[in-house]
Motif scaffolding. Structure first.
Motif, PDB file in Angstrom:
ATOM      1  N   GLU A   1       0.874  -1.178   0.028  1.00  0.00           N
ATOM      2  CA  GLU A   1       0.314  -0.283   0.130  1.00  0.00           C
ATOM      3  C   GLU A   1       0.613   1.363   0.116  1.00  0.00           C
ATOM      4  O   GLU A   1       0.412   1.884  -1.025  1.00  0.00           O
ATOM      5  CB  GLU A   1      -0.812   0.146   1.095  1.00  0.00           C
ATOM      6  CG  GLU A   1      -1.979   0.965   1.337  1.00  0.00           C
ATOM      7  CD  GLU A   1      -3.188   0.772   0.648  1.00  0.00           C
ATOM      8  OE1 GLU A   1      -4.054   1.278  -0.073  1.00  0.00           O
ATOM      9  OE2 GLU A   1      -3.469  -0.338   0.397  1.00  0.00           O
ATOM     10  N   ALA A   2       1.641   1.061   0.951  1.00  0.00           N
ATOM     11  CA  ALA A   2       3.259   2.306   1.066  1.00  0.00           C
ATOM     12  C   ALA A   2       3.570   2.952  -0.579  1.00  0.00           C
ATOM     13  O   ALA A   2       3.734   4.055  -0.861  1.00  0.00           O
ATOM     14  CB  ALA A   2       4.079   2.254   2.191  1.00  0.00           C
ATOM     15  N   MET A   3       3.687   1.261  -1.343  1.00  0.00           N
ATOM     16  CA  MET A   3       4.269   1.569  -2.310  1.00  0.00           C
ATOM     17  C   MET A   3       3.672   1.813  -3.834  1.00  0.00           C
ATOM     18  O   MET A   3       3.762   1.746  -4.793  1.00  0.00           O
ATOM     19  CB  MET A   3       5.220   0.301  -2.580  1.00  0.00           C
ATOM     20  CG  MET A   3       6.439  -0.305  -1.847  1.00  0.00           C
ATOM     21  SD  MET A   3       6.665  -1.805  -2.026  1.00  0.00           S
ATOM     22  CE  MET A   3       7.240  -2.313  -3.827  1.00  0.00           C
ATOM     23  N   GLY A   4       2.367   2.345  -3.175  1.00  0.00           N
ATOM     24  CA  GLY A   4       1.246   2.729  -4.204  1.00  0.00           C
ATOM     25  C   GLY A   4       0.791   1.670  -4.852  1.00  0.00           C
ATOM     26  O   GLY A   4      -0.110   1.378  -6.222  1.00  0.00           O
ATOM     27  N   LEU A   5       0.737   0.505  -4.670  1.00  0.00           N
ATOM     28  CA  LEU A   5       0.010  -1.176  -5.534  1.00  0.00           C
ATOM     29  C   LEU A   5      -0.542  -1.560  -4.042  1.00  0.00           C
ATOM     30  O   LEU A   5      -0.179  -2.763  -3.619  1.00  0.00           O
ATOM     31  CB  LEU A   5       1.321  -1.774  -5.257  1.00  0.00           C
ATOM     32  CG  LEU A   5       2.473  -1.413  -6.262  1.00  0.00           C
ATOM     33  CD1 LEU A   5       3.878  -2.706  -6.259  1.00  0.00           C
ATOM     34  CD2 LEU A   5       1.741  -1.517  -7.751  1.00  0.00           C
ATOM     35  N   PRO A   6      -1.918  -1.284  -3.796  1.00  0.00           N
ATOM     36  CA  PRO A   6      -2.970  -2.110  -2.980  1.00  0.00           C
ATOM     37  C   PRO A   6      -3.585  -3.295  -3.509  1.00  0.00           C
ATOM     38  O   PRO A   6      -3.563  -3.195  -4.641  1.00  0.00           O
ATOM     39  CB  PRO A   6      -3.789  -1.079  -2.864  1.00  0.00           C
ATOM     40  CG  PRO A   6      -3.561   0.226  -5.109  1.00  0.00           C
ATOM     41  CD  PRO A   6      -2.603  -0.124  -4.927  1.00  0.00           C
ATOM     42  N   VAL A   7      -4.012  -3.981  -2.557  1.00  0.00           N
ATOM     43  CA  VAL A   7      -4.018  -5.401  -2.772  1.00  0.00           C
ATOM     44  C   VAL A   7      -5.591  -5.625  -2.555  1.00  0.00           C
ATOM     45  O   VAL A   7      -6.449  -5.941  -3.047  1.00  0.00           O
ATOM     46  CB  VAL A   7      -3.093  -6.304  -2.094  1.00  0.00           C
ATOM     47  CG1 VAL A   7      -4.064  -7.903  -2.298  1.00  0.00           C
ATOM     48  CG2 VAL A   7      -1.724  -6.078  -2.638  1.00  0.00           C
ATOM     49  N   ALA A   8      -5.938  -5.022  -1.370  1.00  0.00           N
ATOM     50  CA  ALA A   8      -7.673  -4.974  -0.599  1.00  0.00           C
ATOM     51  C   ALA A   8      -8.967  -4.350  -1.058  1.00  0.00           C
ATOM     52  O   ALA A   8      -7.958  -3.696  -2.227  1.00  0.00           O
ATOM     53  CB  ALA A   8      -7.267  -4.393   0.237  1.00  0.00           C
ATOM     54  N   TYR A   9      -9.058  -5.196  -1.628  1.00  0.00           N
ATOM     55  CA  TYR A   9     -10.698  -4.661  -2.717  1.00  0.00           C
ATOM     56  C   TYR A   9     -10.432  -4.016  -3.815  1.00  0.00           C
ATOM     57  O   TYR A   9     -10.937  -3.317  -4.198  1.00  0.00           O
ATOM     58  CB  TYR A   9     -11.054  -3.107  -2.098  1.00  0.00           C
ATOM     59  CG  TYR A   9     -11.410  -3.400  -0.598  1.00  0.00           C
ATOM     60  CD1 TYR A   9     -12.557  -4.204   0.113  1.00  0.00           C
ATOM     61  CD2 TYR A   9     -10.673  -2.622   0.156  1.00  0.00           C
ATOM     62  CE1 TYR A   9     -12.438  -4.124   1.522  1.00  0.00           C
ATOM     63  CE2 TYR A   9     -10.622  -2.612   2.216  1.00  0.00           C
ATOM     64  CZ  TYR A   9     -12.296  -3.556   1.950  1.00  0.00           C
ATOM     65  OH  TYR A   9     -11.674  -3.836   3.480  1.00  0.00           O
ATOM     66  N   THR A  10      -9.134  -4.875  -4.444  1.00  0.00           N
ATOM     67  CA  THR A  10      -9.420  -5.335  -5.834  1.00  0.00           C
ATOM     68  C   THR A  10      -9.687  -6.550  -6.143  1.00  0.00           C
ATOM     69  O   THR A  10      -8.942  -7.632  -5.633  1.00  0.00           O
ATOM     70  CB  THR A  10      -7.742  -4.801  -6.344  1.00  0.00           C
ATOM     71  OG1 THR A  10      -7.050  -5.429  -5.722  1.00  0.00           O
ATOM     72  CG2 THR A  10      -7.291  -3.255  -5.814  1.00  0.00           C
ATOM     73  N   PRO A  11      -9.276  -6.857  -7.830  1.00  0.00           N
ATOM     74  CA  PRO A  11      -9.240  -7.932  -8.735  1.00  0.00           C
ATOM     75  C   PRO A  11      -8.221  -8.728  -8.012  1.00  0.00           C
ATOM     76  O   PRO A  11      -8.136 -10.084  -7.966  1.00  0.00           O
ATOM     77  CB  PRO A  11      -9.603  -7.618  -9.607  1.00  0.00           C
ATOM     78  CG  PRO A  11     -10.326  -6.339 -10.000  1.00  0.00           C
ATOM     79  CD  PRO A  11      -8.928  -5.931  -9.148  1.00  0.00           C
TER      80      PRO A  11
ATOM     81  N   ALA B   1      -7.008  -9.284  -5.160  1.00  0.00           N
ATOM     82  CA  ALA B   1      -7.799 -10.000  -3.726  1.00  0.00           C
ATOM     83  C   ALA B   1      -7.992 -10.664  -3.855  1.00  0.00           C
ATOM     84  O   ALA B   1      -8.360 -12.256  -3.202  1.00  0.00           O
ATOM     85  CB  ALA B   1      -8.580  -8.658  -2.784  1.00  0.00           C
ATOM     86  N   VAL B   2      -8.970 -11.085  -4.642  1.00  0.00           N
ATOM     87  CA  VAL B   2     -10.263 -12.236  -5.875  1.00  0.00           C
ATOM     88  C   VAL B   2      -8.995 -13.166  -5.772  1.00  0.00           C
ATOM     89  O   VAL B   2      -9.221 -14.447  -5.559  1.00  0.00           O
ATOM     90  CB  VAL B   2     -10.655 -12.480  -6.322  1.00  0.00           C
ATOM     91  CG1 VAL B   2     -11.739 -12.473  -6.880  1.00  0.00           C
ATOM     92  CG2 VAL B   2     -12.066 -10.594  -5.859  1.00  0.00           C
ATOM     93  N   VAL B   3      -8.106 -13.028  -6.612  1.00  0.00           N
ATOM     94  CA  VAL B   3      -7.295 -13.779  -6.645  1.00  0.00           C
ATOM     95  C   VAL B   3      -6.574 -14.603  -5.930  1.00  0.00           C
ATOM     96  O   VAL B   3      -6.108 -15.522  -5.987  1.00  0.00           O
ATOM     97  CB  VAL B   3      -5.968 -12.990  -8.077  1.00  0.00           C
ATOM     98  CG1 VAL B   3      -4.886 -14.637  -8.612  1.00  0.00           C
ATOM     99  CG2 VAL B   3      -7.066 -12.445  -9.537  1.00  0.00           C
ATOM    100  N   LEU B   4      -6.094 -13.473  -5.127  1.00  0.00           N
ATOM    101  CA  LEU B   4      -5.154 -14.172  -3.971  1.00  0.00           C
ATOM    102  C   LEU B   4      -5.959 -15.806  -3.325  1.00  0.00           C
ATOM    103  O   LEU B   4      -6.127 -16.038  -2.231  1.00  0.00           O
ATOM    104  CB  LEU B   4      -5.060 -13.148  -3.220  1.00  0.00           C
ATOM    105  CG  LEU B   4      -3.937 -12.245  -3.439  1.00  0.00           C
ATOM    106  CD1 LEU B   4      -3.092 -11.477  -2.386  1.00  0.00           C
ATOM    107  CD2 LEU B   4      -2.084 -13.286  -3.295  1.00  0.00           C
ATOM    108  N   VAL B   5      -7.273 -14.709  -2.853  1.00  0.00           N
ATOM    109  CA  VAL B   5      -8.340 -15.617  -1.765  1.00  0.00           C
ATOM    110  C   VAL B   5      -8.480 -16.868  -3.126  1.00  0.00           C
ATOM    111  O   VAL B   5      -8.642 -18.380  -2.218  1.00  0.00           O
ATOM    112  CB  VAL B   5      -9.861 -15.222  -2.086  1.00  0.00           C
ATOM    113  CG1 VAL B   5     -10.643 -15.944  -0.678  1.00  0.00           C
ATOM    114  CG2 VAL B   5      -9.745 -12.903  -1.536  1.00  0.00           C
ATOM    115  N   GLN B   6      -8.697 -16.791  -4.140  1.00  0.00           N
ATOM    116  CA  GLN B   6      -8.870 -18.172  -4.937  1.00  0.00           C
ATOM    117  C   GLN B   6      -7.405 -19.197  -4.947  1.00  0.00           C
ATOM    118  O   GLN B   6      -7.931 -20.422  -5.144  1.00  0.00           O
ATOM    119  CB  GLN B   6      -9.014 -17.914  -6.379  1.00  0.00           C
ATOM    120  CG  GLN B   6     -10.542 -17.216  -6.785  1.00  0.00           C
ATOM    121  CD  GLN B   6     -10.511 -16.703  -7.279  1.00  0.00           C
ATOM    122  OE1 GLN B   6      -9.799 -16.528  -8.539  1.00  0.00           O
ATOM    123  NE2 GLN B   6     -12.488 -16.506  -8.013  1.00  0.00           N
TER     124      GLN B   6
END
Length: 288
Positions: free
Chosen positions: A135-145, A147-152
């Motif tokens: 997130e600090a690097m400008g690469l958010p994961v949460a609430y993005t596609p 995040a869906v891929v990581l869950v899957q």
């Protein structure tokens, strides 16, 4: 009768107690009944309209795309893990490492979906161990596609690895040894001997991983949320439609999801039969 031949109907009747039919038929009814009831409750005339709604289309496209990406990642990550689990059999430290790896592999299969989502949140979330740095690097994961891929990947990777491992254990080690004695490298042996012979289980595992990723719900809504066009997959869209007093849309998407599952099951069965037959033909040619 050899191990590969099917027993005769007369022998089957002689060794199979008749009382088994009662609980078996109840089990079939318990499994098939809900799907039949769901199908009967759907109005075919309104099904096309429910599936063509913008939210439904977006959910279908997102689910298929993320499930495809996660399946590819499962192949890239799960096949090496399966090979190492297969190769690391032995006493001493190998047995300890193998036991730890197997436990890690099984954990996602038994975790509650909500617990899985929380675990992913504390690793990849905005305040998580890795998610905060991204997130600090400008690469958010949460609430993005992503995040869906990581869950899957988290929930589907064990399916592919277990299926591939089971198939690898059926590979004839003498063929691998013969290839090594002929001067083939370890990578060449994997590519030309091990993976082709284990292909039925690998393909089956990939299709199972795709199906598992396609239907993931609990961990997705806990970690990735339900953002339209970004993280709202088919299961999340079904819940939204059902809670919004639009049962026809929910039923339509539910039937579409079942249709995807049936297609995956049919493809898995066909691929398994064809690849297994090809493997048997290669073995017969070798024996000849």
């Amino acid at each position: 009768m050899s191990g590969s031949e099917a027993p005769s109907p007369r022998l089957v009747a002689a060794i199979t107690p008749g009382w088994l039919w009662a609980p078996a038929l109840i089990a079939v009814a318990v499994l098939a009944g809900p799907v039949i009831a769901l199908t009967l409750a759907t109005d075919p005339a309104r099904l096309a309209g429910a599936l063509s709604a913008p939210g439904a289309r977006d959910a279908v496209v997102l689910s298929l795309a993320t499930s495809g990406v996660s399946t590819l990642l499962c192949l890239v990550l799960g096949l090496p893990l399966a090979v190492l689990l297969h190769r690391m059999r032995g006493p001493g430290w190998r047995a300890v490492v193998l036991a730890v790896l197997r436990i890690i592999l099984i954990v996602p299969l038994v975790l509650s979906p909500v617990v899985s989502g929380l675990a992913l949140l504390y690793l990849w979330g905005r305040q998580g161990l890795l998610g905060g740095a991204l997130e600090a690097m400008g690469l958010p994961v949460a609430y993005t596609p992503a995040a869906v891929v990581l869950v899957q990947v988290f929930v589907a990777l064990p399916f592919l690895t277990v299926a591939a491992l089971s198939s690898l254990e059926g590979v004839d080690g003498d063929l691998e040894l013969a290839a090594a004695n002929s001067g083939a490298s370890a990578t060449q042996i994997l590519r030309h001997v091990t993976f082709p012979l284990a292909a039925p289980g690998i393909v089956l595992g990939a299709l199972l991983a795709f199906a598992r990723a396609l239907g993931e719900y609990g961990a997705t809504i806990t970690f990735a949320g339900s953002v339209a066009g970004a993280t709202r997959t088919i299961p999340l869209q079904i819940e939204l439609a059902f809670n919004s007093a639009d049962p026809e849309a929910a039923l339509g998407l539910a039937l579409a999801l079942i249709g995807f599952y049936l297609f995956v099951i049919a493809a898995a069965g066909l691929a398994y039969v064809l690849l297994r037959r090809g493997r048997e033909d290669r073995r017969a040619g070798r024996d000849a």
